[in-house]
Design an enzyme around this catalytic site. Structure first.
Site, short mmCIF file in Angstrom:
data_model
loop_
_atom_site.label_atom_id
_atom_site.label_comp_id
_atom_site.label_asym_id
_atom_site.label_seq_id
_atom_site.Cartn_x
_atom_site.Cartn_y
_atom_site.Cartn_z
N ASP A 123 27.11 60.74 70.49
CA ASP A 123 27.59 62.00 69.87
C ASP A 123 28.66 61.77 68.82
OD1 ASP A 123 25.95 63.44 71.54
OD2 ASP A 123 27.46 63.60 73.12
N HIS A 141 32.59 38.92 50.71
CA HIS A 141 32.67 40.22 51.37
C HIS A 141 33.03 40.06 52.85
CE1 HIS A 141 30.05 42.35 48.10
NE2 HIS A 141 31.28 42.10 47.70
N ASP A 157 42.19 41.99 50.21
CA ASP A 157 41.57 42.89 49.23
C ASP A 157 41.54 44.25 49.90
OD1 ASP A 157 39.99 44.30 47.46
OD2 ASP A 157 38.48 42.73 47.24
N ASP A 209 42.22 49.47 44.17
CA ASP A 209 41.50 48.25 44.57
C ASP A 209 42.34 47.05 44.16
OD1 ASP A 209 39.64 46.31 45.14
OD2 ASP A 209 38.18 46.93 43.63
N HIS A 233 31.32 35.79 40.90
CA HIS A 233 31.19 37.25 40.68
C HIS A 233 31.66 37.63 39.28
CE1 HIS A 233 35.55 37.65 41.41
NE2 HIS A 233 35.41 36.95 42.52
N HIS A 256 34.73 45.93 37.39
CA HIS A 256 33.82 47.05 37.66
C HIS A 256 34.57 48.33 37.34
CE1 HIS A 256 36.01 47.72 41.45
NE2 HIS A 256 35.89 46.44 41.67
N HIS A 292 33.47 51.22 43.16
CA HIS A 292 32.55 50.73 42.12
C HIS A 292 31.97 51.99 41.51
CE1 HIS A 292 31.90 46.44 43.95
NE2 HIS A 292 33.16 46.75 43.78
N GLU A 319 39.56 41.12 38.11
CA GLU A 319 39.67 40.41 39.39
C GLU A 319 38.99 39.03 39.38
OE1 GLU A 319 37.25 42.07 42.58
OE2 GLU A 319 36.73 43.75 41.29
N TYR A 336 36.80 30.04 44.37
CA TYR A 336 36.43 29.83 45.78
C TYR A 336 35.80 28.45 45.89
CZ TYR A 336 36.57 34.83 44.91
OH TYR A 336 36.95 36.07 44.48
N ARG A 391 41.70 35.30 44.96
CA ARG A 391 41.32 36.37 44.01
C ARG A 391 42.60 37.14 43.70
NH1 ARG A 391 37.26 38.02 46.44
NH2 ARG A 391 37.96 39.84 47.61
N GLU A 394 43.62 40.73 41.78
CA GLU A 394 42.92 41.93 41.27
C GLU A 394 43.91 43.06 40.97
OE1 GLU A 394 40.13 43.72 44.08
OE2 GLU A 394 39.12 44.68 42.39
N1 GLY Z 1 37.09 45.58 46.90
C1 GLY Z 1 35.89 45.63 46.23
C2 GLY Z 1 35.93 44.91 44.97
O1 GLY Z 1 36.90 44.23 44.70
O2 GLY Z 1 35.07 45.03 44.17
MN MN Z 2 37.26 45.29 42.80
MN MN Z 3 38.81 44.48 45.58
#
Ligand code: GLY
Ligand code: MN
Ligand code: MN
Length: 440
Positions: free
Chosen positions: A39, A246, A263, A274, A353, A357, A364, A387, A391, A409, A411
Site C-alpha cells: 500500500d 552512477h 554528487d 547539482d 561522460h 547538461h 537533466h 562537471e 576516473y 568529479r 561540478e
Molecule cells: N547528478 C547528476 C549529474 O551530475 O548529471
Molecule cells: Mn550534473
Molecule cells: Mn551531479
C-alpha cells in the site's frame, strides 16, 4: 496546506506557448502516484511540463490548452482534476477540487478527471494539430488516440483526418531552456542551500563514517533549509566507489587515505541544483590524488571561464577533453600523440561522460542540444552543469597503481548572462588549499 493563489507567471507561460503555436491543442498530463510496494507509494513528484505550465502539485490531473471557439487568437485553459472528497481527503490530505482549479489555478474551465475521456474529443474542434508527448505512458497514449479518433469520426464527411500529433517536449523544452527571472531566483535558492550543505558536510567527514551518514547529513541540510527533496539520488562514494559513475549503494565505510566524491543537489520548488565535490576523507590528498584533482579543477575552471553567449557546450566539452588529455599525457596515464588520442577519443578511458547538461525543473533538463544539425549556441538565461571528472578504474592494469581506484568529479551550475556567466554554486569550496584548511 493548500495554496491561496499561484503567481501570474504560469498564465503568462501558457499564453507564450499558445502564441508560439496558434490553433493547436496541448495535452499535458500530470504524474500519477506509483506503487512502491503493497500500500506504499513512491513520494510524489509532479511532471515537469505540467508543473511549468500550471503549478498544481496534485496527481491525476490533466491540462488542456485549446483554441477558443468564439474568439480568434484566444485560447482556453481546461484543467481536469480530482474532485473534493471528504472521505478520501481524510486519508490523503486536502484537494483543490474543481473549484480550486478555477479560482486558484486560473483555469477557464475545470472538470472532474473522470470526465476526461468524454470531453476530450470536443476540445480538438477548430485545432490544426495536437502537441502531446507520445511514448511516456502507453495507457495515456491510447486515451489520446481514442479521443482523436472520436473527434475525426465526429467531423463526418468534412474530409478531415486524424489531427497530426507533434512532440510537446520539443516546443515546451525550448521555452524551458531560457530561464525567466522567477526561475533563476528559485535555482539560486536551490544552489545556495546545496552549496552551504556541501560546505557543512565537508567539515564533518571523518574516516570511519558511513557513506549513508553523508547522504543523511546532506539530505537533512537540504530539507532543513527549505528544499522539498533531492533533485536526484545522492551519490556518496568513498574510494573506488567513486569510479562508478552512477554509484548509489552508499553503504560502505569511509577510509583514511581515500577520497570521498559527493554528487548531491537539492530541489527547491521543483528547481534543481547539482553539485559534485571530491576531497580527502582524512587530512590531505596523496600526490596521485592531488595530481588528478588539480587537473580536473584546471579543466573545470577554464570551462566556466569560457562560458558566455555565442560559445557552444560542444566548445566547452572540447576544451575540457583537450586539457584533460594533455594533463593525462604529462602524468603518464596516457601515452602517444595528443591529436591522435583526441581524434580516437582515447581520453574516454578516464573521462567517459559529457561535461554539461541543461538544468531546470529536471536536473537533466528539457531542451535540444542541437539546432539544424549543429550544436546550439549559448544565450543568456540558459543554465547548465560544468562537471569534468577523471576516473581510474580498479581493474585498469595499464595505469600506475597509485592512480587506480581514484574517482574525481567537480561540478558547478552555471547561468549564462548577457556578458558572460554566473556560477550559482561557487560557495561550495573547490580549491585544494581551501578544502584542506576547512577540514583541519
Ligand atoms: N547528478 C547528476 C549529474 O551530475 O548529471
Ligand atoms: Mn550534473
Ligand atoms: Mn551531479
Amino acid at each position: 496546506m493548500l495554496l491561496a493563489q499561484i503567481p501570474n507567471y504560469y498564465k503568462a507561460r501558457r499564453e507564450a506557448l499558445m502564441k508560439a503555436r496558434p490553433n493547436s491543442v496541448f495535452l499535458i498530463p500530470s504524474n500519477s502516484e506509483v506503487v512502491r510496494n503493497s500500500d506504499v507509494h513512491y513520494l510524489f513528484r509532479q511532471e515537469s511540463h505540467f508543473r511549468y505550465l500550471c503549478g498544481l502539485e496534485e496527481p491525476d490531473a490533466f491540462l488542456v490548452l485549446a483554441p477558443s471557439k468564439s474568439l480568434a487568437g484566444a485560447f482556453r485553459t481546461i484543467l481536469f482534476i480530482r474532485t473534493k472528497d471528504v472521505e478520501k481527503e481524510m486519508w490523503q490530505g486536502e484537494r483543490y477540487g474543481v473549484e480550486g482549479a478555477l479560482e486558484i489555478f486560473g483555469a477557464n474551465e475545470a472538470y472532474p478527471i473522470e470526465e476526461l475521456d468524454k470531453r476530450l474529443p470536443e476540445l480538438f474542434s477548430g485545432a490544426d494539430r495536437v502537441f502531446y508527448r507520445l511514448g511516456v505512458d502507453p495507457k495515456c497514449d491510447a486515451r489520446v488516440i481514442r479521443a482523436l479518433d472520436a473527434n475525426r469520426a465526429s467531423s463526418g464527411r468534412s474530409g478531415k483526418g486524424l489531427l497530426p500529433i507533434e512532440d510537446a517536449q520539443t516546443v515546451i523544452g525550448e521555452m524551458r531552456l531560457y530561464k525567466a527571472p522567477e526561475e533563476i531566483e528559485l535555482h539560486r535558492k536551490a544552489c545556495q542551500i546545496t552549496a552551504a550543505a556541501h560546505k557543512s558536510v565537508m567539515k564533518e567527514v571523518k574516516p570511519g563514517m558511513g557513506e549513508h551518514e553523508i547522504e543523511a547529513l546532506i539530505d537533512y541540510l537540504f530539507r532543513k533549509n527549505g528544499c522539498d527533496r533531492v533533485a536526484y539520488p545522492t551519490i556518496a562514494a568513498g574510494g573506488k566507489n567513486a569510479t562508478c559513475l552512477h554509484y548509489q549503494h552508499n553503504n560502505c565505510v569511509l577510509k583514511d587515505g581515500e577520497l570521498l566524491l559527493i554528487d548531491a543537489g537539492g530541489e527547491y520548488q521543483c528547481y534543481a541544483a547539482d553539485i559534485t565535490r571530491t576531497y580527502p576523507i582524512g587530512r590531505d590528498f596523496t600526490k596521485a590524488q592531488a595530481n588528478l584533482y588539480d587537473l580536473t579543477l584546471k579543466s573545470q575552471k577554464e570551462a566556466v571561464a569560457m562560458t558566455k553567449p555565442g560559445v557552444k557546450l560542444a566548445d566547452i566539452h572540447k576544451h575540457v577533453y583537450e586539457v584533460l588529455t594533455e594533463g593525462l599525457l604529462s602524468l603518464g596515464l596516457l601515452q602517444g600523440n595528443r591529436d591522435e588520442i583526441i581524434k580516437n577519443l582515447g581520453f574516454k578511458r578516464f573521462f567517459p561522460h559529457n561535461t554539461s547538461h541543461w538544468m531546470g525543473l529536471d536536473v537533466h533538463d528539457a531542451g535540444l542540444y542541437f539546432q539544424n544539425g549543429e550544436p546550439r549556441t549559448l544565450e543568456p538565461g540558459m543554465f547548465f552543469s560544468v562537471e569534468p571528472g577523471l576516473y581510474v578504474q580498479p581493474n585498469d592494469k595499464d595505469a600506475p597503481a597509485s592512480f587506480r581506484n581514484i574517482g574525481i568529479r567537480i561540478e558547478d551550475d552555471i547561468l549564462v548572462t548577457q556578458t558572460g556567466c554566473e556560477n550559482l554554486t561557487k560557495d561550495a569550496p573547490k580549491e585544494r588549499e581551501e578544502i584542506v584548511a576547512l577540514r583541519s
